[in-house]
Motif scaffolding. Sequence first.
Motif, PDB file in Angstrom:
ATOM      1  N   ARG A  50       0.129  -1.332   0.015  1.00 40.71           N
ATOM      2  CA  ARG A  50      -0.007  -0.143  -0.155  1.00 40.71           C
ATOM      3  C   ARG A  50       0.749   0.818   0.108  1.00 40.71           C
ATOM      4  O   ARG A  50       1.849   1.356   0.589  1.00 40.71           O
ATOM      5  N   GLU A  51       0.405   2.410  -0.942  1.00 42.45           N
ATOM      6  CA  GLU A  51       0.570   3.672  -0.184  1.00 42.45           C
ATOM      7  C   GLU A  51       1.390   3.801   0.966  1.00 42.45           C
ATOM      8  O   GLU A  51       0.340   3.630   1.432  1.00 42.45           O
ATOM      9  N   ALA A  52       2.458   4.365   0.968  1.00 46.78           N
ATOM     10  CA  ALA A  52       2.731   5.786   2.163  1.00 46.78           C
ATOM     11  C   ALA A  52       1.660   5.960   2.715  1.00 46.78           C
ATOM     12  O   ALA A  52       1.118   7.134   1.431  1.00 46.78           O
ATOM     13  N   LEU A  53       0.871   6.002   3.621  1.00 45.88           N
ATOM     14  CA  LEU A  53       0.752   7.985   4.410  1.00 45.88           C
ATOM     15  C   LEU A  53       1.109   8.731   3.898  1.00 45.88           C
ATOM     16  O   LEU A  53       2.565   9.006   4.684  1.00 45.88           O
ATOM     17  N   ASP A  54       0.518  10.213   3.252  1.00 45.39           N
ATOM     18  CA  ASP A  54       0.734  11.393   2.779  1.00 45.39           C
ATOM     19  C   ASP A  54       0.395  12.294   3.753  1.00 45.39           C
ATOM     20  O   ASP A  54      -0.604  12.519   4.395  1.00 45.39           O
ATOM     21  N   LEU A  55       1.751  12.923   5.028  1.00 43.93           N
ATOM     22  CA  LEU A  55       1.189  13.693   5.977  1.00 43.93           C
ATOM     23  C   LEU A  55       1.818  15.118   5.337  1.00 43.93           C
ATOM     24  O   LEU A  55       2.220  16.064   6.081  1.00 43.93           O
ATOM     25  N   SER A  56       2.068  15.250   3.905  1.00 42.55           N
ATOM     26  CA  SER A  56       2.208  16.551   4.056  1.00 42.55           C
ATOM     27  C   SER A  56       1.907  17.780   4.324  1.00 42.55           C
ATOM     28  O   SER A  56       2.494  18.991   4.969  1.00 42.55           O
ATOM     29  N   LEU A  73      10.090   9.172   5.869  1.00 42.86           N
ATOM     30  CA  LEU A  73       9.980   8.325   7.140  1.00 42.86           C
ATOM     31  C   LEU A  73       9.358   6.804   6.693  1.00 42.86           C
ATOM     32  O   LEU A  73       9.918   5.836   7.015  1.00 42.86           O
ATOM     33  N   PRO A  74       7.824   7.144   6.577  1.00 43.33           N
ATOM     34  CA  PRO A  74       7.242   6.013   6.696  1.00 43.33           C
ATOM     35  C   PRO A  74       7.661   5.573   5.889  1.00 43.33           C
ATOM     36  O   PRO A  74       7.452   3.856   5.862  1.00 43.33           O
ATOM     37  N   ALA A  75       7.353   5.770   4.203  1.00 43.39           N
ATOM     38  CA  ALA A  75       7.927   5.098   3.198  1.00 43.39           C
ATOM     39  C   ALA A  75       9.326   3.865   3.113  1.00 43.39           C
ATOM     40  O   ALA A  75       8.955   2.953   2.305  1.00 43.39           O
ATOM     41  N   GLY A  76      10.067   4.312   4.127  1.00 39.43           N
ATOM     42  CA  GLY A  76      11.533   3.418   3.964  1.00 39.43           C
ATOM     43  C   GLY A  76      11.109   2.474   5.542  1.00 39.43           C
ATOM     44  O   GLY A  76      12.141   2.235   5.656  1.00 39.43           O
ATOM     45  N   ALA A  77      10.537   2.128   6.084  1.00 38.87           N
ATOM     46  CA  ALA A  77      10.066   1.993   7.459  1.00 38.87           C
ATOM     47  C   ALA A  77       9.601   0.221   7.238  1.00 38.87           C
ATOM     48  O   ALA A  77       8.936   0.110   5.735  1.00 38.87           O
ATOM     49  N   SER A  78       9.892  -0.896   7.059  1.00 36.35           N
ATOM     50  CA  SER A  78      10.036  -2.226   6.818  1.00 36.35           C
ATOM     51  C   SER A  78      10.079  -2.883   8.191  1.00 36.35           C
ATOM     52  O   SER A  78      10.975  -2.424   9.345  1.00 36.35           O
ATOM     53  N   ARG A  79       9.668  -4.151   8.423  1.00 36.65           N
ATOM     54  CA  ARG A  79       9.706  -5.616   8.902  1.00 36.65           C
ATOM     55  C   ARG A  79      10.495  -5.795   8.406  1.00 36.65           C
ATOM     56  O   ARG A  79      11.478  -6.463   7.561  1.00 36.65           O
ATOM     57  N   VAL A  80      11.595  -6.721   9.302  1.00 35.77           N
ATOM     58  CA  VAL A  80      12.719  -7.453  10.028  1.00 35.77           C
ATOM     59  C   VAL A  80      12.942  -8.430  10.734  1.00 35.77           C
ATOM     60  O   VAL A  80      12.462  -8.297  11.764  1.00 35.77           O
ATOM     61  N   GLY A  81      12.856 -10.094  10.528  1.00 36.62           N
ATOM     62  CA  GLY A  81      13.118 -11.010  11.191  1.00 36.62           C
ATOM     63  C   GLY A  81      11.687 -11.409  11.367  1.00 36.62           C
ATOM     64  O   GLY A  81      10.400 -10.969  10.871  1.00 36.62           O
ATOM     65  N   GLY A  82      11.606 -12.162  12.461  1.00 34.91           N
ATOM     66  CA  GLY A  82      10.215 -12.846  13.141  1.00 34.91           C
ATOM     67  C   GLY A  82       9.260 -13.800  11.584  1.00 34.91           C
ATOM     68  O   GLY A  82       9.668 -14.063  11.435  1.00 34.91           O
TER      69      GLY A  82
END
Length: 689
Positions: A50-56, A73-82
């Motif tokens: 999904r497209e990251a939320l635009d808070l501009s 920042l939101p678009a660059g976030a990801s999950r790792v591990g688990g």
Amino acid sequence: MQKSQAVAMLGQRGLMMPVWVNAALAANDRLKLYLSVLQAAVAHAEHPEREALDLSRELTALGLGSATWLHELPAGASRVGGNGDGDGEGKGDGDVLLIPELDRLVAALNDDLAIMARPVLESSTTDAEPHLRVHQWQAWLDALHGEQLDRHQLRSLTHGKRPAHGHAHSHAHTHAADVDDLDDTPDDSLHLLIMDLHKAINRLAADLASEVIAGAHVWQLADDDRPLVEAFMRGLHRTAPLKFDHPGLDTAATRDGDRLLLQNDIGTNDAHVLVINVQGLAITLTYSDLHRTRFAFFQSLLNPLGASWSDMSSRVAPDLNEGQAYTVGNARFACEDRIRLARTLEGIGAAIVFLIDWNRARKRLVNFVDKEGAMAVLTAAADNEVGHMAWLKAGGERLIFGAMQAVGSGTFRIGDRLDEVLGETQARTFLLDVMRLATQALMNGQPIALVADETRMLLARQVQRRTTEFDLLDEHAAYCQTLAQAVSDALDHGHDGLREVAADVAARAKAWERRADHIVMQARDEATRLPRWQPVARLLAISDDVADALEEAAFMLSLIADHHQKGWTAEVRQALSKLAQTVLQATQDHIRALAIARHLGEQGEPGTSGATDDSDAFLAATWAVLRAERQCDDLLRQARRAILHTVEDAPSLMLANDLAMTLELASDRLLSASYALREVVFNKAGAAT
């Protein structure tokens, strides 16, 4: 040296408090936005497709529009591990959130936390709880390094749930790793600290106020600000009595540079805050709420004032904060002059009281109507400036249940909902009337027992007039009239006009015809349970043939409009239009007959003048339908003559003739429905048909 620094050096630190409070309020806005950015990052990490939320828009409003890293920042976030199941719980020690700009975000949080805390810390001793708590959280943030957050750290930042044993206290940890020892939901969080500081700042603002304008605590106002504060308070005071003794609605106002700031605490909830920013002729409103449905309700109240809202659809992540994350939104009002500016502020002020205990009222209303109905009742109560608090104080749902029980077991069975017995419209109207009764009684100092008595009487009258069968007959007849009106109007548009509207008319007619079908199916379902519904179900089945014929006529118009009006002279168009108008008039006469039939016999005993007048009026309406059907027979012949005389193109001739026949068929079916209605009415009156 700045003037503020000079004042502080002279030892007059108290004079700095308004400046610090203003800065703290601005820092509060930024801190909440940082947490929203973090929540947007979590949402994107859970659903990267999904497209990251635009808070501009929000970032720009707070002067952070140039902070590109916050935008990204939101678009660059990801999950790792688990386990990678994407359930949002962050299970497993290795399941963490990867945020490349986390260090910058933590630094921003720490900086603005210091700015926000300053007036609170300056007004308390160093050994007081705020100092310990703020310093512990600053140390916790200082120890948070790198680009990763585990689920405990994330909750420690964002959760808004108070511990069951009381107020959140200084359980912040002095090292980021220590949060691994926390339960799933730690007692305290940065989010809770921000909310508590905000409440403390509000109290400071009230204490700092240099004067009171119409009940608002104000300081450092310009002369032009005073009429605007008075306008806001005028609206607030107009409706504030509707909250009765419930706390809330305290207002503070100050000037910050070229902006007038107004803040209202609404109620006692931590996250229920309203801040208004007036700059020139523009108003920017920031509103936060734990309940998304109440947020939508408040939007509906402000939209008539010209509110332009930010898109809030993705602002709350349901897997954060145990569902307690608050929704924050911004609305902008552009006013053409100061008169409009003052009226808008007055309207905003008048709307706030209806938010107090709104969710409690909504939950109680769904005992009697569906969720949409509950929203409609509360909206109507606000629009009429009646409110719901008096109803809650008078007993709320107990008031309605008591009235339902008093009416008698023959009307309401256990588990029956009010709208299932009275009908949707009547149930909503009844609930609004009860709220109005309760408000008038409590405002006039009358006893609650009187409200209960009047509620029972009101419900008894509603049940006595209950004619659910006729509600369905009326609704179906209304769809038939709407279909006839659409066909008649389309024929009046002329050659080019018909081409423009025909497709839209056909599409809408199809939707109306389907709704009419659903009414027939509803009546058939009722007839399987209750024998008294069987004549009504038969009448609706006959009436549905009218809807089918008119929908077919609308479809033919869409075919005719598609290059099949060749040879359509004014005479042809007039003949078809007159035929459609006569059918329309017949649907109106049928509706009039239904309206009379609903109450036939209520105005007097059989044989009295009132009963005779009603019977005569009913028979006159049904005879009007008969005359219309005979007139349509003649008009069909006239239309055919006109069509054959002028139309030579075969498709155009065929479609014009089919349209005329279909309209005449609708009049035939209306006559059949009229006869069926007479049978229902005569049976109801106990007369022979």
